[in-house]
Design a protein around this motif. Structure first.
Motif, short mmCIF file in Angstrom:
data_model
loop_
_atom_site.label_atom_id
_atom_site.label_comp_id
_atom_site.label_asym_id
_atom_site.label_seq_id
_atom_site.Cartn_x
_atom_site.Cartn_y
_atom_site.Cartn_z
N ALA A 166 -4.27 8.97 13.79
CA ALA A 166 -3.47 9.01 12.57
C ALA A 166 -2.62 7.76 12.41
O ALA A 166 -2.49 7.21 11.30
N LEU A 167 -2.05 7.26 13.51
CA LEU A 167 -1.19 6.07 13.42
C LEU A 167 -2.02 4.81 13.19
O LEU A 167 -1.56 3.87 12.52
N ILE A 168 -3.22 4.76 13.71
CA ILE A 168 -4.12 3.64 13.40
C ILE A 168 -4.48 3.69 11.91
O ILE A 168 -4.50 2.65 11.23
N ALA A 169 -4.74 4.90 11.40
CA ALA A 169 -5.03 5.04 9.97
C ALA A 169 -3.82 4.65 9.12
O ALA A 169 -3.96 4.08 8.04
N TYR A 170 -2.61 4.96 9.64
CA TYR A 170 -1.39 4.55 8.93
C TYR A 170 -1.34 3.03 8.79
O TYR A 170 -1.03 2.50 7.72
N ALA A 171 -1.62 2.32 9.88
CA ALA A 171 -1.60 0.85 9.85
C ALA A 171 -2.59 0.31 8.81
O ALA A 171 -2.28 -0.61 8.06
N ALA A 172 -3.79 0.91 8.77
CA ALA A 172 -4.80 0.47 7.81
C ALA A 172 -4.36 0.77 6.37
O ALA A 172 -4.54 -0.05 5.47
N THR A 173 -3.78 1.95 6.16
CA THR A 173 -3.32 2.32 4.82
C THR A 173 -2.19 1.43 4.35
O THR A 173 -2.13 1.03 3.18
N ASN A 174 -1.28 1.11 5.25
CA ASN A 174 -0.16 0.23 4.90
C ASN A 174 -0.66 -1.15 4.47
O ASN A 174 -0.16 -1.72 3.49
N ILE A 175 -1.65 -1.67 5.19
CA ILE A 175 -2.25 -2.95 4.79
C ILE A 175 -2.95 -2.81 3.45
O ILE A 175 -2.88 -3.70 2.59
N GLY A 176 -3.63 -1.68 3.26
CA GLY A 176 -4.32 -1.44 1.99
C GLY A 176 -3.36 -1.47 0.81
O GLY A 176 -3.67 -2.06 -0.24
N PHE A 177 -2.20 -0.86 0.96
CA PHE A 177 -1.20 -0.89 -0.12
C PHE A 177 -0.67 -2.31 -0.33
O PHE A 177 -0.35 -2.69 -1.46
N GLY A 178 -0.55 -3.08 0.75
CA GLY A 178 -0.14 -4.47 0.60
C GLY A 178 -1.15 -5.28 -0.21
O GLY A 178 -0.78 -6.06 -1.09
N ILE A 179 -2.43 -5.08 0.08
CA ILE A 179 -3.49 -5.77 -0.67
C ILE A 179 -3.48 -5.30 -2.12
O ILE A 179 -3.60 -6.12 -3.05
N LEU A 180 -3.31 -4.00 -2.33
CA LEU A 180 -3.28 -3.45 -3.69
C LEU A 180 -2.11 -4.01 -4.48
O LEU A 180 -2.22 -4.29 -5.68
N ASP A 181 -0.98 -4.21 -3.82
CA ASP A 181 0.19 -4.79 -4.47
C ASP A 181 -0.10 -6.22 -4.93
O ASP A 181 0.25 -6.62 -6.05
N LEU A 182 -0.77 -7.00 -4.07
CA LEU A 182 -1.14 -8.36 -4.44
C LEU A 182 -2.13 -8.39 -5.61
O LEU A 182 -1.98 -9.18 -6.54
N VAL A 183 -3.12 -7.51 -5.55
CA VAL A 183 -4.16 -7.49 -6.59
C VAL A 183 -3.59 -7.06 -7.93
O VAL A 183 -3.86 -7.70 -8.96
N THR A 184 -2.78 -6.00 -7.95
CA THR A 184 -2.22 -5.52 -9.22
C THR A 184 -1.25 -6.54 -9.82
O THR A 184 -1.15 -6.68 -11.04
N SER A 185 -0.55 -7.27 -8.95
CA SER A 185 0.36 -8.30 -9.45
C SER A 185 -0.42 -9.46 -10.06
O SER A 185 -0.04 -10.00 -11.11
N ALA A 186 -1.50 -9.86 -9.39
CA ALA A 186 -2.31 -10.98 -9.89
C ALA A 186 -3.03 -10.64 -11.19
O ALA A 186 -3.28 -11.52 -12.01
#
Length: 478
Positions: A166-186
């Motif tokens: 679950a904590l490994i999945a948390y790390a992946a999800t957190n990165i995913g939201f970071g990428i999504l933040d960059l994409v939606t901003s761009a």
């Protein structure tokens, strides 16, 4: 009261998880911890985050069985961290009601919640009850139950494996939201993330540092995103050093480090240096104890070489060194001279004064705002709260002597590093005593001890006299 769409999603997911069992509920709960900017319920000025709402489903799933309920009570023994966290919670709840009234108007505070007093030009008000005297104790009670339930789940081998996943999945999800933040901003589609940015916080989603936009991911501001990502960096980095799922944990640790650096958060930048130093020191120690540990050996040998290579490339490329210096100067070296730095320094100075004006007892949990976790503890819950918290941390970080190398011991070590990583970010810019549910998830994993369930049973020869014939044994066992 306002029931938000993300709250409906949380309840639906919770009901499905109850059907699928405890493992699904645990994984979903840890995943919901990424939604730091969301509110499942809006109760006046208070936000109930999805993870806090999901605690109800985690409790139902965890405490349904008698054995897990007993394990939870075992976690409250005086020798266990849960006891000292319980003491902190009890003192914090008591102080939140008593201290703002006992020391009313004796000092000035930077209120964490709404206050009945008019503020001065710097935002300070006379000490008195504030709205967060109610919400912060609720959050801290949630932290206690989170810790106890996670430690209970981790008391079995299968449960600890589930928590690690679950904590490994948390790390992946957190990165995913970071990428999504960059994409939606761009692409100018930031509205797509508004359903998870509905909490009544001040959001800093359009700020820039120089030419770089600040990344907030699924959190209200860049420092919160960077601080939580430090925990993911510490956990996945330590698991990689231990050789646990290296093809997954290694890339996740590297991506977490990259996002901490480009988040433009001074908290993240300073914290990353501390976490990397902690991981390198751990690799050195592991190499001295186990020279055959290839991942730690690779880190010890290649780490300095890679750092030298990066420095040489930076110096050899025109303009890069100047840009990096400007970036570091903006975020760290000149931070104290900025408006934000001056404001945070004034908060800390007033918090230190609150500690002395309250005779070391604190002005009450949730009363004032600071910009450093140690000052938040001292000014809110005083010396008693600080002692309880230190005893809690010491028992969480306590390593059993003679602990053999195993998968559970590696997961516990990774969780301890993650706790230290989150603490580093909190020391730099932690505003409250509440450290988020994620910290207590890591603390619960660090305290889990599934080896207890595998005590060897007494051999049959010790239970049944040797003189009994085979035919006599069966009735005796009945």
């Amino acid at each position: 009261m306002s029931f938000e769409p993300i709250g409906a999603i949380t309840i639906v997911v919770g009901l499905f998880c109850l059907l699928f069992g405890t493992r699904s509920t645990v994984v979903a709960f840890v995943m919901f911890c990424t939604l730091g900017s969301a509110a499942a319920l809006l109760l006046g000025g208070a936000n109930v985050q999805p993870a806090h709402l999901f605690l109800v489903f985690l409790a139902i799933s965890t405490l349904f069985w008698r054995k897990t309920a007993v394990e939870m009570l075992e976690a409250l023994k005086i020798t266990e961290p849960g006891f000292w966290l319980l003491c902190l919670v009890l003192y914090g709840v008591l102080s939140s009601y008593v201290m703002p009234r006992l020391f009313a108007d004796e000092t000035y505070i930077i209120p964490l919640g709404a206050s009945a007093h008019l503020s001065t030009s710097d935002g300070a008000v006379p000490l008195g009850p504030v709205s967060s005297n109610l919400t912060q104790p609720i959050y801290l009670i949630g932290d206690l139950f989170c810790f106890l339930m996670i430690a209970t789940v981790g008391s079995t081998q299968r449960g600890l494996e589930t928590l690690a996943t679950a904590l490994i999945a948390y790390a992946a999800t957190n990165i995913g939201f970071g990428i999504l933040d960059l994409v939606t901003s761009a692409t100018g589609t930031q509205e797509a993330l508004q359903f998870i940015r509905n909490a009544q916080y001040t959001f800093h989603d359009e700020e820039v540092v120089g030419t770089m936009r600040r990344i907030i991911g699924s959190w209200p501001e860049a420092s919160a995103f960077a601080g939580m990502t430090l925990g993911a960096l510490g956990f996945t980095g330590m698991l990689w050093l231990c050789g646990r799922k290296p093809l997954v944990t290694g890339p996740l640790a590297l991506l977490s480090l990259i996002f901490v650096v480009i988040s433009t958060s001074s908290t993240g930048l300073v914290g990353a240096v501390v976490v990397l130093g902690l991981l390198y020191a751990t690799a050195l120690r592991r190499c001295s104890l186990r020279p055959q540990d290839r991942f730690s050996a690779a880190t010890v040998v290649l780490g300095p070489l890679l750092l030298c290579l990066i420095v040489l490339l930076v110096l050899a490329t025109d303009g890069v060194a100047a840009r990096i210096y400007e970036y570091v100067d903006t975020l760290i070296l000149s931070k104290a001279q900025t408006e934000s730095g001056i404001q945070r320094a004034s908060w800390n100075a007033l918090a230190w004064r609150n500690f002395f004006d309250s005779w070391g007892l604190g002005v009450g949990l949730g009363t004032n705002r600071t910009s450093s976790f140690p000052l938040a503890v001292l000014s809110n819950v005083g010396v008693p709260g600080a002692v309880f918290y230190l005893l809690f941390i010491l028992t969480v970080f306590g390593v059993r002597r003679g602990e053999p190398r195993s998968y559970p011991s590696d997961v516990r070590a990774a969780a301890r590093v993650a706790c230290l990583s989150l603490l580093t970010g909190a020391v730099i810019a932690g505003p409250t005593v509440d450290q988020s549910l994620l910290f207590y998830v890591f603390a619960g994993v660090a305290s889990a001890w599934p080896e207890r369930e595998r005590r060897p049973a007494a051999p049959a020869a010790k239970l049944i006299p040797d003189t009994l014939a085979l035919g006599q044994v069966r009735p005796a066992l009945r």
